[in-house]
Design a protein around this motif. Structure first.
Motif, short mmCIF file in Angstrom:
data_model
loop_
_atom_site.label_atom_id
_atom_site.label_comp_id
_atom_site.label_asym_id
_atom_site.label_seq_id
_atom_site.Cartn_x
_atom_site.Cartn_y
_atom_site.Cartn_z
N LEU A 182 0.88 -1.40 0.01
CA LEU A 182 0.02 0.01 -0.07
C LEU A 182 0.80 1.28 0.09
O LEU A 182 0.49 2.13 -0.81
N TYR A 201 -1.10 -1.79 -5.73
CA TYR A 201 -2.48 -1.95 -4.95
C TYR A 201 -3.25 -3.38 -4.97
O TYR A 201 -3.99 -3.81 -4.13
N CYS A 213 -7.62 -1.78 1.15
CA CYS A 213 -6.84 -2.13 -0.24
C CYS A 213 -7.89 -1.69 -1.42
O CYS A 213 -7.38 -1.47 -2.36
N LYS A 216 -8.43 1.96 -2.07
CA LYS A 216 -7.15 2.58 -2.62
C LYS A 216 -7.15 2.17 -4.31
O LYS A 216 -6.98 3.22 -5.00
#
Length: 243
Positions: A182, A201, A213, A216
């Motif tokens: 990340l 990602y 996760c 993002k």
């Protein structure tokens, strides 16, 4: 005989009463802290602040009360007050990593709201506070995230460095692979290398699979790569995973 027993009973009664009156203030203080703590946990920060500030008058070195008040001040963005509480904490217990981390965090927030010239004067202390947190707790995840952000945001002339940000990202990957991917994705996204960020990602999703996760990656597609259909697909995958 009866008289003697009465005297003994009277003596113990007075002793118990005396003990009660001596302990009563301590009981009130204990109840005061517990009340303040409950208000804090319930998110009633303004009420908690009043109770804990009053408690702190008689218990100026209570670590938990100081930390709660520091957290409340940080939540309310009263940076100087938060700085004061966390500074007292790290002085009282210089072996606690989180106190240094929180101190550095509120210093950084203050630096973001003052002039660049004044901010330069405290950046060194921000950095050293995060580094101290890591030295005290080598597995401190939040301090590494903070240093990554610091090195990304700082201009190169005052210490900004992509390579240093990557270094802490690699350390994160050793501690927590999800945070490692990340954070590396975040670095790639910061420098607008979106396909590389996408890869990182996706790796985080494969390993962790948490909502953050997926979020993002979805945000990257929607806000940076102008691919809303892909963003929607990411959220569909997340919902299906939860079933």
């Amino acid at each position: 005989m009866t008289s003697i027993l009465l005297e003994i009973l009277y003596f113990w009664k007075m002793k118990l009463l005396l003990s009660f009156f001596l302990l009563f203030p301590l009981l009130l203080l204990s109840q005061s802290f517990e009340k303040g703590e409950k208000l804090f946990v319930d998110g009633k920060y303004n009420q908690a602040q009043l109770v804990l500030e009053n408690y702190l008058k008689n218990n100026p070195s209570n670590l938990k009360a100081l930390e709660y008040l520091g957290d409340i001040s940080a939540y309310n963005k009263v940076w100087d007050k938060a700085i004061s509480y966390y500074k007292r904490l790290k002085t009282l217990k210089p072996t606690e990593a989180n106190y240094f981390y929180k101190y550095g965090a509120v210093l950084a927030m203050k630096a973001s709201e003052i002039s660049k010239l004044k901010a330069l004067g405290i950046i060194g202390e921000v950095r050293s506070s995060f580094e101290k947190a890591i030295s005290l707790n080598p597995k401190h995840i939040e301090a590494r995230w903070a240093l990554i952000e610091l090195y990304l945001e700082l201009p190169g002339i005052v210490g900004g460095s992509e390579s240093k940000a990557v270094k802490y990202s690699e350390e994160l990957r050793e501690i927590s692979p999800v945070d490692g991917y990340l954070s590396l994705g975040h670095i790639e996204e910061y420098f607008k290398r979106y396909p590389n960020a996408e890869k990182q990602y996706k790796r985080a999703i494969l390993i962790g699979g948490s909502k953050i996760c997926y979020q993002k990656l979805a945000d990257l597609y929607k806000n940076k790569m102008n691919q809303p259909d892909k963003a929607n697909k990411v959220w569909e995958d997340f919902k299906n995973k939860k079933k």
